[in-house]
Design a protein around this motif. Structure first.
Motif, PDB file in Angstrom:
ATOM      1  N   MET A  40      51.467 -20.791 -29.194  1.00  0.00           N
ATOM      2  CA  MET A  40      51.610 -21.234 -30.559  1.00  0.00           C
ATOM      3  C   MET A  40      50.290 -20.981 -31.288  1.00  0.00           C
ATOM      4  N   ALA A  41      50.341 -20.295 -32.416  1.00  0.00           N
ATOM      5  CA  ALA A  41      49.140 -20.011 -33.201  1.00  0.00           C
ATOM      6  C   ALA A  41      48.559 -21.303 -33.752  1.00  0.00           C
ATOM      7  N   LEU A  42      47.257 -21.420 -33.702  1.00  0.00           N
ATOM      8  CA  LEU A  42      46.580 -22.618 -34.160  1.00  0.00           C
ATOM      9  C   LEU A  42      46.524 -22.652 -35.678  1.00  0.00           C
ATOM     10  N   GLU A  43      46.729 -23.836 -36.222  1.00  0.00           N
ATOM     11  CA  GLU A  43      46.600 -24.059 -37.656  1.00  0.00           C
ATOM     12  C   GLU A  43      45.722 -25.272 -37.873  1.00  0.00           C
ATOM     13  N   THR A  44      44.996 -25.293 -38.999  1.00  0.00           N
ATOM     14  CA  THR A  44      44.225 -26.466 -39.376  1.00  0.00           C
ATOM     15  C   THR A  44      44.636 -26.893 -40.776  1.00  0.00           C
ATOM     16  N   VAL A  45      44.663 -28.197 -40.974  1.00  0.00           N
ATOM     17  CA  VAL A  45      44.973 -28.746 -42.284  1.00  0.00           C
ATOM     18  C   VAL A  45      43.892 -29.774 -42.602  1.00  0.00           C
ATOM     19  N   ALA A  46      43.211 -29.588 -43.729  1.00  0.00           N
ATOM     20  CA  ALA A  46      42.153 -30.512 -44.140  1.00  0.00           C
ATOM     21  C   ALA A  46      42.691 -31.455 -45.207  1.00  0.00           C
ATOM     22  N   GLN A  47      42.370 -32.718 -45.032  1.00  0.00           N
ATOM     23  CA  GLN A  47      42.824 -33.757 -45.959  1.00  0.00           C
ATOM     24  C   GLN A  47      41.632 -34.645 -46.270  1.00  0.00           C
ATOM     25  N   ARG A  48      41.339 -34.814 -47.519  1.00  0.00           N
ATOM     26  CA  ARG A  48      40.174 -35.605 -47.927  1.00  0.00           C
ATOM     27  C   ARG A  48      40.578 -37.044 -48.203  1.00  0.00           C
ATOM     28  N   ASN A  49      39.719 -37.980 -47.753  1.00  0.00           N
ATOM     29  CA  ASN A  49      39.914 -39.404 -48.032  1.00  0.00           C
ATOM     30  C   ASN A  49      38.526 -39.999 -48.268  1.00  0.00           C
ATOM     31  N   GLY A  50      38.147 -40.132 -49.524  1.00  0.00           N
ATOM     32  CA  GLY A  50      36.812 -40.623 -49.859  1.00  0.00           C
ATOM     33  C   GLY A  50      35.764 -39.631 -49.392  1.00  0.00           C
ATOM     34  N   SER A  51      34.806 -40.118 -48.598  1.00  0.00           N
ATOM     35  CA  SER A  51      33.730 -39.244 -48.118  1.00  0.00           C
ATOM     36  C   SER A  51      34.035 -38.659 -46.734  1.00  0.00           C
ATOM     37  N   THR A  52      35.291 -38.768 -46.320  1.00  0.00           N
ATOM     38  CA  THR A  52      35.714 -38.244 -45.019  1.00  0.00           C
ATOM     39  C   THR A  52      36.722 -37.123 -45.210  1.00  0.00           C
ATOM     40  N   VAL A  53      36.604 -36.095 -44.392  1.00  0.00           N
ATOM     41  CA  VAL A  53      37.630 -35.062 -44.352  1.00  0.00           C
ATOM     42  C   VAL A  53      38.275 -35.146 -42.975  1.00  0.00           C
ATOM     43  N   LEU A  54      39.599 -35.233 -42.968  1.00  0.00           N
ATOM     44  CA  LEU A  54      40.375 -35.242 -41.732  1.00  0.00           C
ATOM     45  C   LEU A  54      40.878 -33.821 -41.528  1.00  0.00           C
ATOM     46  N   ILE A  55      40.481 -33.226 -40.420  1.00  0.00           N
ATOM     47  CA  ILE A  55      40.925 -31.875 -40.103  1.00  0.00           C
ATOM     48  C   ILE A  55      41.906 -31.982 -38.943  1.00  0.00           C
ATOM     49  N   SER A  56      43.179 -31.780 -39.255  1.00  0.00           N
ATOM     50  CA  SER A  56      44.215 -31.811 -38.223  1.00  0.00           C
ATOM     51  C   SER A  56      44.334 -30.429 -37.621  1.00  0.00           C
ATOM     52  N   VAL A  57      44.285 -30.371 -36.295  1.00  0.00           N
ATOM     53  CA  VAL A  57      44.366 -29.111 -35.568  1.00  0.00           C
ATOM     54  C   VAL A  57      45.695 -29.113 -34.827  1.00  0.00           C
ATOM     55  N   VAL A  58      46.488 -28.053 -35.041  1.00  0.00           N
ATOM     56  CA  VAL A  58      47.826 -27.979 -34.452  1.00  0.00           C
ATOM     57  C   VAL A  58      47.997 -26.641 -33.752  1.00  0.00           C
ATOM     58  N   GLY A  59      48.308 -26.685 -32.454  1.00  0.00           N
ATOM     59  CA  GLY A  59      48.563 -25.467 -31.700  1.00  0.00           C
ATOM     60  C   GLY A  59      47.613 -25.331 -30.524  1.00  0.00           C
ATOM     61  N   ASP A  60      47.668 -24.186 -29.888  1.00  0.00           N
ATOM     62  CA  ASP A  60      46.834 -23.916 -28.723  1.00  0.00           C
ATOM     63  C   ASP A  60      45.426 -23.513 -29.153  1.00  0.00           C
TER      64      ASP A  60
END
Length: 137
Positions: free
Chosen positions: A1-21
């Protein structure tokens, strides 16, 4: 499965969700993972709940992402390590025993450097083995 990243900002934090191998093919996706970080971001939380597999090349890419984020002045938190990536980190770091909590040790000062050095040596040895194989006639 190809890896994907999704960045989501919440205040001074960025959540980077990593999905895949997390393997060598993930280089492009991880290379762009910090593109949305602005000066007012102080924390990068990297969520690996959806990373079922990681090899040594992927581990080196993850360590590079961690280092780049720290160079940007970010506090880095990695959460959600799954069993196979945790076991790989434990194996590379030389931490004995099944189910070693290498993911928890990941944030400990010096552990990243230790595991990075060992992963690089392991990858280099694997490359040497391939180079030593006789070519087909």
């Amino acid at each position: 499965m190809a890896l994907e990243t999704v960045a989501q900002r919440n205040g001074s934090t960025v959540l980077i969700s990593v999905v895949g191998d997390l393997d060598a093919a993930a280089e492009h996706a991880l290379g762009r993972a910090l593109d949305s970080v602005t000066e007012d971001i102080t924390v990068a939380m990297i969520d690996t709940h959806d990373v079922p597999f990681m090899d040594v090349a992927g581990l080196l890419l993850a360590l590079d992402l961690h280092r780049r984020a720290e160079c940007m002045g970010l506090r880095v938190l990695v959460v959600g390590w799954q069993p196979q990536p945790q076991q790989l980190m434990a194996e590379v770091a030389g931490i004995p025993g099944p189910g070693s909590a290498a993911g928890e040790r990941y944030a400990v000062s010096g552990f990243r450097r230790l595991i990075e050095e060992r992963a690089e040596r392991r990858q280099s040895r694997a490359g040497d083995l391939v180079a030593d194989l006789p070519s087909r006639p």
